[in-house]
Design a protein around this motif. Structure first.
Motif, PDB file in Angstrom:
ATOM      1  N   PRO A 220      51.651 -43.590-102.493  1.00  0.00           N
ATOM      2  CA  PRO A 220      52.621 -44.697-102.427  1.00  0.00           C
ATOM      3  C   PRO A 220      53.157 -45.129-103.794  1.00  0.00           C
ATOM      4  N   PHE A 221      53.455 -44.141-104.641  1.00  0.00           N
ATOM      5  CA  PHE A 221      53.957 -44.429-105.988  1.00  0.00           C
ATOM      6  C   PHE A 221      55.014 -43.401-106.373  1.00  0.00           C
TER       7      PHE A 221
ATOM      8  N   VAL B  71      55.512 -49.970-105.679  1.00  0.00           N
ATOM      9  CA  VAL B  71      54.816 -49.439-104.511  1.00  0.00           C
ATOM     10  C   VAL B  71      55.859 -48.894-103.545  1.00  0.00           C
ATOM     11  N   LEU B  72      55.648 -47.662-103.090  1.00  0.00           N
ATOM     12  CA  LEU B  72      56.603 -47.001-102.200  1.00  0.00           C
ATOM     13  C   LEU B  72      56.001 -46.747-100.823  1.00  0.00           C
ATOM     14  N   ALA B  73      56.852 -46.625 -99.824  1.00  0.00           N
ATOM     15  CA  ALA B  73      56.404 -46.238 -98.489  1.00  0.00           C
ATOM     16  C   ALA B  73      55.894 -44.805 -98.520  1.00  0.00           C
TER      17      ALA B  73
ATOM     18  N   ALA C 195      55.686 -54.632-105.648  1.00  0.00           N
ATOM     19  CA  ALA C 195      55.025 -54.256-106.899  1.00  0.00           C
ATOM     20  C   ALA C 195      53.540 -54.548-106.815  1.00  0.00           C
ATOM     21  N   VAL C 196      52.736 -53.741-107.513  1.00  0.00           N
ATOM     22  CA  VAL C 196      51.292 -53.943-107.546  1.00  0.00           C
ATOM     23  C   VAL C 196      50.975 -55.288-108.185  1.00  0.00           C
ATOM     24  N   GLY C 197      50.022 -56.013-107.578  1.00  0.00           N
ATOM     25  CA  GLY C 197      49.621 -57.304-108.125  1.00  0.00           C
ATOM     26  C   GLY C 197      48.169 -57.603-107.838  1.00  0.00           C
ATOM     27  N   HIS C 198      47.842 -58.901-107.805  1.00  0.00           N
ATOM     28  CA  HIS C 198      46.461 -59.312-107.518  1.00  0.00           C
ATOM     29  C   HIS C 198      46.439 -60.566-106.655  1.00  0.00           C
ATOM     30  N   THR C 199      47.297 -60.592-105.637  1.00  0.00           N
ATOM     31  CA  THR C 199      47.309 -61.724-104.717  1.00  0.00           C
ATOM     32  C   THR C 199      46.276 -61.506-103.612  1.00  0.00           C
TER      33      THR C 199
ATOM     34  N   LEU D 135      46.373 -51.739-105.956  1.00  0.00           N
ATOM     35  CA  LEU D 135      46.933 -51.654-104.609  1.00  0.00           C
ATOM     36  C   LEU D 135      45.829 -51.339-103.628  1.00  0.00           C
ATOM     37  N   HIS D 136      45.686 -52.174-102.606  1.00  0.00           N
ATOM     38  CA  HIS D 136      44.787 -51.875-101.484  1.00  0.00           C
ATOM     39  C   HIS D 136      45.604 -51.087-100.466  1.00  0.00           C
ATOM     40  N   TYR D 137      45.033 -49.960-100.008  1.00  0.00           N
ATOM     41  CA  TYR D 137      45.795 -49.042 -99.159  1.00  0.00           C
ATOM     42  C   TYR D 137      44.927 -48.501 -98.034  1.00  0.00           C
TER      43      TYR D 137
END
Length: 220
Positions: free
Chosen positions: A48-49, A82-84, A155-159, A167-169
């Motif tokens: 996903p990148f 982050v991409l599909a 976009a990758v973050g930490h929420t 990224l959690h995937y």
């Protein structure tokens, strides 16, 4: 036999008939219940990148099996696009996180008790789903949107339930559960560009490195 006794006997007879009928109906329905629909072919999922980026795939004790945390191999992880992983339809895009008391956490917060924070879930058809969590801000797609392979989601973050950029995937096969609850039992080992991720157990899986082949289509 008294009238009262006859009445009681009649009521018991009616109850017995109802029980037998109910049992017969339930048995018939169970016997004729169609088997769970088999899963469709797994989509050709990609990392996903963006094309050419290298990422570390990891997990930790207490993580659900098959869940992947992505960290960039070079440079900052936070803010990366982050991409599909494949084309599909967005079934959820938004905010989900809870505080220690179980109440909803304010959007944008981090270090919550649970939740993806800002995230996206995509239905790829045939029972296949992907899930993306801890995005930096509101997703760039909305529930119901059709998305293509490689379309930016955020976009990758930490929420949500983390304080570290990553990224959690997840990849899920919803047909594994006849009730279609899309829970932990539907998670499967992720496959990227036809290669298994190697992340299968939160206790024993070792870090993996993958380079994205989520590339724009070649020109004419």
């Amino acid at each position: 036999m008294s009238a009262r006794a006859a009445y009681r006997l009649a009521v018991l007879g009616v109850i017995a008939v109802c029980v037998v009928v109910s049992y017969t109906v339930v048995r018939h329905r169970l016997a004729n219940k169609p088997p769970p629909e088999p899963p469709g072919p797994r989509p050709a999922f990609q990392l996903p990148f963006p094309c050419g980026e290298s990422w570390t795939l990891t997990t930790y004790a207490g993580h659900d099996d098959f869940d992947i945390d992505f960290f960039a191999r070079s440079g900052n992880t936070g803010g990366r696009t982050v991409l599909a992983s494949a084309a599909g339809t967005v079934t959820w895009a938004g905010w989900s996180a809870t505080l220690g008391d179980g109440k909803p956490a304010p959007p944008g917060s981090s270090g919550t008790r649970g939740g993806l924070g800002y995230g996206v879930i995509i239905d790829h058809g045939g029972g296949w789903f992907t899930e993306y969590g801890h995005l930096a801000a509101e997703p760039r797609v909305r529930t119901g949107d059709a998305v293509g392979l490689g379309q930016p989601l955020g976009a990758v973050g930490h929420t949500g339930s983390t304080t570290v950029d990553h990224l959690h995937y997840e990849q899920l096969n919803d047909r594994l559960d006849a009730n279609r609850t899309r829970g932990n039992g539907d998670k499967v080992e992720a496959v990227f560009d036809g290669v298994p991720s190697g992340i299968t157990s939160d206790d024993t899986s070792k870090d993996q490195v993958r380079t994205s082949r989520n590339c724009p289509p070649a020109g004419p």
